[in-house]
Design an enzyme around this catalytic site. Structure first.
Site: not given
Length: 248
Positions: A114-115, A98, A21, A9, A87-88, A13, A60, A183
């Site tokens: 995050r990763r 963040k 998010t 997406h 999203e996760r 915002t 989104r 993402g």
């Protein structure tokens, strides 16, 4: 050869505010709407046409898809929405900034949250308003399907049934498919298609609003993948995503 187009997406915002998010249903920013418009333009210019589209149940991603299909004069094609493309879920991090979280817990810890592949963020409690069990769009999900938090491994596990049962058969049948998602749901697909290791997936960043094309063989094994658009712009956008979890 078959082609599959993925698009994260446009900027939301909360992307703009650098907040976690997850399943929070925020809309696109003005920049995000422009990114989606530009994605439609490049796809149309490059001669892409789609027969069917898949997206999440979050606005989104839905609005990005609408904008792309509108710009390509393809709003009539079937669109399938699924929570499996969400999203996760970022658990107790959802809504937090963040950079501020990195300042509090350290950049290394935030990068892991995050990763990393199998380490989830801190969990919610079921009475937290951020728990998706309170949202009517998820009323058909079982208790086991409703996340209190998710790592990428969890996101892969919930996404793959949709891939195997619905999306992959559509591609095999010759349908031209676009997926507008998020993402981490797209990182889950990239990990699966490319066989990315659990260690290497940490460094994979997918920029907002830029079409990612997969060329697949008849067994849906990747032959090639590339972003449509200016390579320098793509690189800069990926670096910006990577920097989101750093202290200011």
């Amino acid at each position: 050869m078959k082609k599959l187009v993925l698009i994260r997406h446009g900027e939301s915002t909360w992307n703009k505010e650098n907040r976690f998010t997850g399943w929070t249903d925020v809309d696109l920013s003005d920049e995000g709407r422009q990114q989606a418009t530009e994605a439609a333009e490049v796809l149309k210019r490059e001669g892409y046409v789609f027969d069917v589209a898949y997206t999440s149940v979050l606005k989104r991603a839905i609005r990005t898809l609408w904008t792309v299909l509108d710009g390509m004069d393809l709003m009539w094609i079937p669109v399938h929405r699924s929570w499996r493309l969400n999203e996760r879920h970022y658990g107790a991090l959802q809504g937090l900034n963040k950079a501020e979280t990195a300042a509090k817990f350290g950049e290394d810890q935030v990068k892991i949250w995050r990763r990393s592949y199998d380490i989830p963020p801190p969990v919610l409690t079921a009475d937290d308003p951020r728990f998706p069990g309170h949202d009517p769009r998820y009323q058909s999900l079982t208790k086991e399907e409703l996340p209190l938090t998710e790592c990428l491994k969890d996101t892969v596990a919930r996404f793959l049934p949709l891939w195997h049962d619905t999306i992959a058969p559509a591609i095999r049948s010759g349908q031209r498919v676009i997926i507008a998602a998020h993402g981490n749901s797209l990182r889950a697909l990239v990990k699966y298609l490319d066989g990315v290791s659990e260690a290497d997936i940490v460094e994979l960043n997918i920029p907002t609003g830029m079409p990612l094309v997969y060329e697949l063989d008849d067994d849906l094994k990747p032959l090639n993948r590339y972003y449509l658009g200016d390579p320098e712009k793509v690189k800069a956008a990926m670096e910006a995503v990577a920097a989101q979890g750093k202290k200011k």
